[in-house]
Design a protein around this motif. Structure first.
Motif, mmCIF file in Angstrom:
data_model
loop_
_atom_site.group_PDB
_atom_site.id
_atom_site.type_symbol
_atom_site.label_atom_id
_atom_site.label_comp_id
_atom_site.label_asym_id
_atom_site.label_seq_id
_atom_site.Cartn_x
_atom_site.Cartn_y
_atom_site.Cartn_z
ATOM 1 N N ALA A 416 0.820 -1.214 0.000
ATOM 2 C CA ALA A 416 0.000 0.000 0.000
ATOM 3 C C ALA A 416 0.855 1.266 0.000
ATOM 4 O O ALA A 416 0.530 2.253 -0.673
ATOM 5 N N GLU A 417 1.955 1.251 0.769
ATOM 6 C CA GLU A 417 2.802 2.451 0.868
ATOM 7 C C GLU A 417 3.423 2.782 -0.476
ATOM 8 O O GLU A 417 3.482 3.949 -0.890
ATOM 9 N N GLN A 418 3.885 1.719 -1.185
ATOM 10 C CA GLN A 418 4.499 1.930 -2.503
ATOM 11 C C GLN A 418 3.468 2.462 -3.505
ATOM 12 O O GLN A 418 3.778 3.361 -4.300
ATOM 13 N N ILE A 419 2.247 1.907 -3.455
ATOM 14 C CA ILE A 419 1.185 2.351 -4.364
ATOM 15 C C ILE A 419 0.844 3.815 -4.106
ATOM 16 O O ILE A 419 0.640 4.608 -5.041
ATOM 17 N N ASN A 423 1.677 7.100 -6.615
ATOM 18 C CA ASN A 423 0.411 7.553 -7.197
ATOM 19 C C ASN A 423 -0.117 6.568 -8.250
ATOM 20 O O ASN A 423 -0.474 6.930 -9.385
ATOM 21 N N VAL A 424 -0.153 5.292 -7.890
ATOM 22 C CA VAL A 424 -0.556 4.232 -8.830
ATOM 23 C C VAL A 424 -2.084 4.187 -8.916
ATOM 24 O O VAL A 424 -2.774 4.162 -7.901
ATOM 25 N N LEU A 425 -2.598 4.168 -10.148
ATOM 26 C CA LEU A 425 -4.027 3.952 -10.384
ATOM 27 C C LEU A 425 -4.201 2.488 -10.802
ATOM 28 O O LEU A 425 -3.788 2.093 -11.893
ATOM 29 N N LEU A 426 -4.785 1.690 -9.908
ATOM 30 C CA LEU A 426 -4.951 0.251 -10.148
ATOM 31 C C LEU A 426 -6.427 -0.048 -10.376
ATOM 32 O O LEU A 426 -7.265 0.220 -9.528
ATOM 33 N N GLU A 427 -6.751 -0.611 -11.562
ATOM 34 C CA GLU A 427 -8.126 -1.002 -11.887
ATOM 35 C C GLU A 427 -8.163 -2.499 -12.179
ATOM 36 O O GLU A 427 -7.171 -3.075 -12.648
ATOM 37 N N TYR A 428 -9.326 -3.122 -11.920
ATOM 38 C CA TYR A 428 -9.446 -4.542 -12.251
ATOM 39 C C TYR A 428 -10.888 -4.855 -12.632
ATOM 40 O O TYR A 428 -11.824 -4.173 -12.233
ATOM 41 N N ALA A 454 5.336 -3.479 -13.101
ATOM 42 C CA ALA A 454 4.643 -2.354 -13.736
ATOM 43 C C ALA A 454 4.944 -1.051 -13.012
ATOM 44 O O ALA A 454 5.032 0.025 -13.636
ATOM 45 N N ILE A 455 5.113 -1.118 -11.684
ATOM 46 C CA ILE A 455 5.432 0.094 -10.909
ATOM 47 C C ILE A 455 6.910 0.456 -11.070
ATOM 48 O O ILE A 455 7.273 1.623 -11.234
ATOM 49 N N LYS A 456 7.799 -0.574 -11.009
ATOM 50 C CA LYS A 456 9.250 -0.321 -11.132
ATOM 51 C C LYS A 456 9.570 0.377 -12.440
ATOM 52 O O LYS A 456 10.348 1.350 -12.475
ATOM 53 N N TYR A 457 8.991 -0.139 -13.521
ATOM 54 C CA TYR A 457 9.378 0.350 -14.844
ATOM 55 C C TYR A 457 8.324 1.330 -15.368
ATOM 56 O O TYR A 457 7.870 1.241 -16.511
ATOM 57 N N LYS A 458 7.928 2.256 -14.506
ATOM 58 C CA LYS A 458 6.970 3.290 -14.881
ATOM 59 C C LYS A 458 7.630 4.325 -15.781
ATOM 60 O O LYS A 458 8.859 4.478 -15.806
ATOM 61 N N ASP A 461 7.283 10.471 -17.038
ATOM 62 C CA ASP A 461 6.467 11.662 -17.254
ATOM 63 C C ASP A 461 4.992 11.452 -16.929
ATOM 64 O O ASP A 461 4.149 12.302 -17.235
ATOM 65 N N ARG A 462 4.607 10.312 -16.322
ATOM 66 C CA ARG A 462 3.198 10.079 -15.996
ATOM 67 C C ARG A 462 3.071 9.077 -14.849
ATOM 68 O O ARG A 462 3.985 8.278 -14.602
ATOM 69 N N ASN A 463 1.962 9.171 -14.160
ATOM 70 C CA ASN A 463 1.700 8.252 -13.055
ATOM 71 C C ASN A 463 1.391 6.854 -13.584
ATOM 72 O O ASN A 463 0.778 6.704 -14.644
ATOM 73 N N PRO A 464 1.791 5.833 -12.853
ATOM 74 C CA PRO A 464 1.523 4.455 -13.311
ATOM 75 C C PRO A 464 0.026 4.151 -13.311
ATOM 76 O O PRO A 464 -0.680 4.478 -12.365
ATOM 77 N N GLN A 465 -0.418 3.526 -14.396
ATOM 78 C CA GLN A 465 -1.785 3.020 -14.500
ATOM 79 C C GLN A 465 -1.726 1.528 -14.813
ATOM 80 O O GLN A 465 -1.096 1.126 -15.799
#
Length: 551
Positions: A416-419, A423-428, A454-458, A461-465
């Protein structure tokens, strides 16, 4: 009024009209009802007194009243000049609005200078139902007979053909005349092209199956040849009279087409000759087959001996490979276990050095920092070797039904802290397949690695989605993890993407075994993993769970 008084007084008249099964109504010269028997109640629902002084056409539907008013007046006029008294079918209109089929009979008489009319009305509802039922049965019977493959022809007691089914028409066994009707007794021979079985001698009238049946004979399996200009048939006919309580009603014949059977019978001898020749050919082929089989057995024996020798050699190499795998497992175990002790010692020594080296000795402190970095990398490498060893051994895990939303919540809570930080937007979307039958620890490892990658290699210039979805497949389930990160140059790096210790980006810490472990876990379970990617746009990893029990 005098007529009414006479009706009320004449008991014989009242007894007569009250016992008739029909409704009887009398109207005056103004077409007003002045009398009705009690039958009007059971037929129309009116009490007799209710219709007194009502117009006669109250017993007709509103849409018919004007028409019948004119017709009734015309009838009275015609009657005065020697008219008629027909029975007419009209719709009757009941008190509750029900319309019934009825027959009416009108009559007119004159008395004391006045004109009176009487109407006898009969409810024919039951008769109509019976007629409809009879017509339905007639149509049903006609449909049944028309669906029969056999030809069915019937005639009445006078010899007039009054029935034939669809098969008779299709085979042209009933010749039409100029009016589109069908020939009857005295013209049967003229229209029918029936011959004796030789196909040459015409049949006489008294020899025809239907005529014989009409004369009282029971016709059984009479063979007939039928010919027209276009076609010919070989037929077998059966027939008899139709007799009921009233007497003779006619006759019927049922005709079966045996043309194909006769043609087949005619070719049996030829086919027997062909079968005999085929049998002789088969015996010769069998002899050659035995010779070929003996030769094949000899070659198989030789080949078997050769394969046995190769199999023994293969077994030898297999045992050697198994021994090498055991040695490799032992080596990995030793490398991952025995190296931990000196590394721990080295960590302790570095801590001591941190304490004893003076703070002003920057070179020594810099050297200690580099040694600590190298030590941490070595620890990660040893841990990676240990993880690979577990996968290489193909450890069996218990399969269970895993709720995907619950598993994803567990994974995201652990990171949770990393997300939040990234600023990760996670959808499922697991609506199509909400659960998978798989090893819990392995499925968790697969999802965890794909999400962390997916988070490591973001993209910088944009937040991870990240979007995770499941789809049903013909033989299993597809699990897709899509991101908008850096992407991969598959043409350049696709071949080494899933290899051990392969790292495509040096700016992110990692051991380079995550995708390798995922691939081994999936393939050990009979599945596959694929990747599609565009450099700078993102990647999609698709895991195919084959032959799994999908909930």
């Amino acid at each position: 009024m005098a007529v009414m008084q006479s009706l009320q007084i004449d008991g014989k008249f009242r007894s007569l009209v009250e016992n008739t099964p029909d409704t009887i109504v009398i109207a005056d010269e103004f077409n007003k009802i002045i009398f009705s028997n009690n039958k009007i109640f059971s037929t129309f629902g009116y009490q007799p007194e209710e219709v007194l002084q009502q117009p006669l056409n109250i017993l007709l539907p509103p849409t018919y009243r004007d028409i019948y008013e004119v017709e009734f007046s015309r009838f009275i006029k015609n009657y005065k000049t020697g008219g008629f008294n027909p029975i007419t079918e009209v719709p009757g209109y009941c008190k509750d609005g029900t319309i019934i089929p009825a027959e009416i009979s009108l009559s007119v008489w004159h008395e004391n200078g006045h004109t009176f009319s009487s109407v006898i009305i009969r409810d024919i509802s039951e008769r109509k139902k019976w007629e409809h039922s009879l017509e339905s049965e007639r149509e049903f019977l006609k449909g049944v007979l028309d669906s029969a493959e056999e030809v069915i022809i019937g005639c009445d007691e006078k010899g007039f053909i009054n029935f034939h089914n669809q098969a008779a028409r299709l085979k042209h066994l009933i010749p039409p005349n100029q009016n589109g009707l069908y020939h009857y007794q005295d013209r049967w021979i003229e229209g029918f092209h029936y011959y004796h079985p030789d196909g040459i001698t015409p049949m006489k009238l008294e020899e025809l199956p239907l005529y014989r049946a009409l004369q009282g004979e029971i016709v059984k399996n009479q063979e007939v040849f039928f010919r027209t200009e276009e076609e010919s048939y070989v037929l077998v006919a059966n027939g008899r009279q139709i007799v009921c309580q009233e007497g003779l009603k006619g006759a019927v014949v049922v005709i079966h087409d045996i043309t194909t059977l006769r043609e087949n019978t005619g070719s049996i001898l030829q086919k027997n000759q062909q079968l005999l020749q085929a049998y002789n050919d088969l015996k010769e082929a069998e002899r050659k087959l035995i010779e070929a089989n003996n030769l094949l057995e000899s070659r198989v024996k030789s080949r078997t001996e050769e394969l046995t020798a190769k199999n023994q050699k293969l077994n030898y190499y297999n045992k050697a490979l198994q021994k090498a795998n055991i040695d490799l497992d032992n080596f990995i175990h030793i490398a991952s276990h025995d190296l931990k002790v000196p590394i721990v010692n080295m960590e302790a020594l570095l801590k001591i050095l941190n304490k004893v080296v003076p703070g002003e000795n920057e070179d020594a402190l810099s050297l200690i920092d580099k040694l600590e970095i190298s030590m941490q990398r070595m620890k990660k490498s040893i841990q990676a070797i240990s993880e690979v060893a577990k996968v290489q051994k193909q450890i069996e895990y218990r399969f269970e039904t895993i709720d995907l939303p619950e598993l994803l919540v567990e994974i995201t809570e652990s990171m949770a802290e990393q997300i939040k930080t990234e600023n990760v937007l996670l959808e499922y979307d697991f609506s199509e397949v909400p659960a998978i039958h798989f090893s819990y620890i392995n499925l968790k490892s697969i999802l965890y690695n794909l999400i962390t990658n997916a988070i490591k290699y973001k993209a910088p210039d944009r937040n991870p989605q990240i979007k995770i979805v499941t789809h049903r497949q013909l033989d299993g389930v597809a699990l897709q993890v899509q991101d908008n990160g850096l992407g991969i140059d598959l043409e350049k790096n696709g071949a080494k993407l899933f290899t051990m210790f392969s790292r495509l980006h040096d700016h992110v810490e990692g051991s380079g075994i995550g995708l390798y472990i995922i691939k081994r876990i999936i393939e050990n379970a009979g599945g596959t993993i694929e990747v599609s990617s565009q450099l700078g746009l993102g990647s999609t990893f698709t895991v195919y769970f084959k032959n799994q029990s999908i909930q």
